[in-house]
Design a protein around this motif. Structure first.
Motif, PDB file in Angstrom:
ATOM      1  N   ARG A 109       0.826  -1.210   0.000  1.00  0.00           N
ATOM      2  CA  ARG A 109       0.000   0.000   0.000  1.00  0.00           C
ATOM      3  C   ARG A 109       0.857   1.256   0.000  1.00  0.00           C
ATOM      4  O   ARG A 109       0.431   2.317  -0.459  1.00  0.00           O
ATOM      5  CB  ARG A 109      -0.899   0.017   1.251  1.00  0.00           C
ATOM      6  N   PHE A 110       2.074   1.121   0.542  1.00  0.00           N
ATOM      7  CA  PHE A 110       2.919   2.279   0.823  1.00  0.00           C
ATOM      8  C   PHE A 110       4.363   1.893   0.533  1.00  0.00           C
ATOM      9  O   PHE A 110       4.719   0.713   0.576  1.00  0.00           O
ATOM     10  CB  PHE A 110       2.765   2.673   2.300  1.00  0.00           C
ATOM     11  N   ALA A 111       5.187   2.894   0.229  1.00  0.00           N
ATOM     12  CA  ALA A 111       6.601   2.618  -0.037  1.00  0.00           C
ATOM     13  C   ALA A 111       7.481   3.691   0.586  1.00  0.00           C
ATOM     14  O   ALA A 111       7.119   4.872   0.627  1.00  0.00           O
ATOM     15  CB  ALA A 111       6.856   2.541  -1.539  1.00  0.00           C
ATOM     16  N   ASP A 112       8.635   3.270   1.082  1.00  0.00           N
ATOM     17  CA  ASP A 112       9.698   4.181   1.491  1.00  0.00           C
ATOM     18  C   ASP A 112      10.870   3.957   0.550  1.00  0.00           C
ATOM     19  O   ASP A 112      11.353   2.827   0.398  1.00  0.00           O
ATOM     20  CB  ASP A 112      10.124   3.931   2.935  1.00  0.00           C
ATOM     21  N   LEU A 113      11.322   5.035  -0.088  1.00  0.00           N
ATOM     22  CA  LEU A 113      12.399   4.968  -1.069  1.00  0.00           C
ATOM     23  C   LEU A 113      13.668   5.533  -0.463  1.00  0.00           C
ATOM     24  O   LEU A 113      13.670   6.653   0.044  1.00  0.00           O
ATOM     25  CB  LEU A 113      12.054   5.794  -2.316  1.00  0.00           C
ATOM     26  N   LEU A 114      14.742   4.747  -0.496  1.00  0.00           N
ATOM     27  CA  LEU A 114      16.041   5.254  -0.077  1.00  0.00           C
ATOM     28  C   LEU A 114      16.794   5.714  -1.318  1.00  0.00           C
ATOM     29  O   LEU A 114      17.161   4.907  -2.179  1.00  0.00           O
ATOM     30  CB  LEU A 114      16.844   4.182   0.666  1.00  0.00           C
ATOM     31  N   LEU A 115      16.994   7.032  -1.412  1.00  0.00           N
ATOM     32  CA  LEU A 115      17.628   7.660  -2.574  1.00  0.00           C
ATOM     33  C   LEU A 115      18.994   8.201  -2.172  1.00  0.00           C
ATOM     34  O   LEU A 115      19.243   8.484  -1.006  1.00  0.00           O
ATOM     35  CB  LEU A 115      16.744   8.802  -3.092  1.00  0.00           C
ATOM     36  N   ARG A 116      19.866   8.381  -3.141  1.00  0.00           N
ATOM     37  CA  ARG A 116      21.185   8.967  -2.880  1.00  0.00           C
ATOM     38  C   ARG A 116      21.535   9.949  -3.983  1.00  0.00           C
ATOM     39  O   ARG A 116      21.296   9.700  -5.169  1.00  0.00           O
ATOM     40  CB  ARG A 116      22.255   7.849  -2.807  1.00  0.00           C
ATOM     41  N   LYS A 117      22.112  11.088  -3.561  1.00  0.00           N
ATOM     42  CA  LYS A 117      22.530  12.102  -4.541  1.00  0.00           C
ATOM     43  C   LYS A 117      23.759  11.589  -5.300  1.00  0.00           C
ATOM     44  O   LYS A 117      24.756  11.216  -4.707  1.00  0.00           O
ATOM     45  CB  LYS A 117      22.873  13.411  -3.820  1.00  0.00           C
ATOM     46  N   ARG A 118      23.655  11.593  -6.629  1.00  0.00           N
ATOM     47  CA  ARG A 118      24.765  11.150  -7.460  1.00  0.00           C
ATOM     48  C   ARG A 118      25.911  12.152  -7.385  1.00  0.00           C
ATOM     49  O   ARG A 118      25.681  13.360  -7.241  1.00  0.00           O
ATOM     50  CB  ARG A 118      24.321  10.993  -8.929  1.00  0.00           C
TER      51      ARG A 118
END
Length: 312
Positions: A303-312
């Protein structure tokens, strides 16, 4: 810096001059609004908080291992209840953890600070009462860092606001810094609309509290009991739209600026949008702003998502 009530007055006037008329959703969160929102998060229909809490309870340790020691900067931190899982994970693996909660509600910040100091006495807290924009220039100062933006708050931003936000994030994050983003995913209309039309009517009281605040701070003279709460899912735009519909014609005064607006019977003011996301569209979008996706975490029902992103 402008006095808070004048900033409120100017923002309301600018928004009521637009078509369609609206009021910025950030003003929902005065002291009473913050309390009401915490109650909403406990409602059976409001699945978002439970879904994201289950994600953080399961994956906070993995997130901490992936990022290593970082300053945690949370935008729209509220009372930081869900963030406790992250603080516990980072505190268990590091002798020094710094947490920077950012929220427009001083009440929420004070509640969060007291709770965290009781549970995590080794965590250094550098709280900021203000908007997201006020915290963006600090990203570089606190690097290495992980910016936290939970609860699908990103969904409250319209397309232009969203683009401006991500451009600022991309510009202010240092290469290698992280961003943890919570997003609500597209699902059936019945579940979506029920989350914003709870059977106990708490969400309606939360929305109407904005007009109670306007009466108190701006002398608006609004008959709050003659306003109807409306929440509808716009499938084409993939967003829940929340309106205040005026059952009778009313005049809204903005006393500090000596202005007034006539609202017709049946007219609706847009108070908030809550956009819902499809991951296949969202991941390429954030990539345009220099952010690569490291991990995607979802609850069991997706139902829901947590995205772990990183600055290139």
């Amino acid at each position: 810096m402008e006095e808070p009530h004048l900033e409120f007055a100017h923002a309301v006037v600018a928004s009521l001059d637009e078509q369609p008329r609206r009021i910025p959703c950030r003003f929902l969160y005065d002291a009473q609004g913050s309390v009401l929102f915490e109650q909403i998060c406990e409602l059976p229909e409001y699945y978002l908080t439970r879904a994201e809490t289950s994600i953080l309870a399961r994956y906070s340790g993995q997130i901490g291992s992936t990022t290593g020691p970082v300053t945690l900067i949370e935008l729209g931190s509220g009372t930081s209840v869900k963030t406790d899982y992250l603080l516990s994970a980072y505190a268990s693996s590091s002798t020094h953890v710094r947490y920077v909660p950012v929220d427009v509600s001083e009440t929420a910040i004070q509640t969060a600070t007291g709770s965290i100091r009781g549970k995590h006495p080794t965590v250094e807290i550098a709280a900021i009462v203000g908007t997201y924009e006020s915290a963006l220039p600090l990203f570089g100062e606190y690097s290495p860092s992980m910016v936290i933006f939970l609860g699908s708050t990103i969904g409250n931003l319209g397309p232009l606001e969203s683009e401006r936000f991500w451009r600022q994030v991309g510009r202010n994050l240092a290469p290698g810094d992280f961003f943890l983003l919570g997003v609500d995913l597209v699902k059936g209309i019945d579940k979506l609309e029920a989350a914003y039309n709870d059977s106990q009517g708490v969400t309606a009281v939360f929305m109407k509290n904005l007009f109670v605040r306007m009466n108190r701070e701006l002398g608006s003279g609004i008959e709050v009991e003659k306003i109807e709460h409306i929440a509808e899912y716009n499938a084409e735009a993939r967003q829940v739209e929340i309106y205040a519909r005026f059952e009778t014609a009313q005049e809204i005064f903005i006393e500090p600026l000596d202005l007034s607006f006539n609202i017709e019977a049946g007219e609706s003011l847009l108070l908030e949008v809550s956009r819902k996301y499809v991951l296949e569209d969202l991941l390429p979008y954030v990539s345009e702003f220099g952010l690569e996706t490291i991990e995607v975490f979802t609850d069991d029902e997706k139902r829901f998502a947590d995205l772990l992103l990183r600055k290139r």
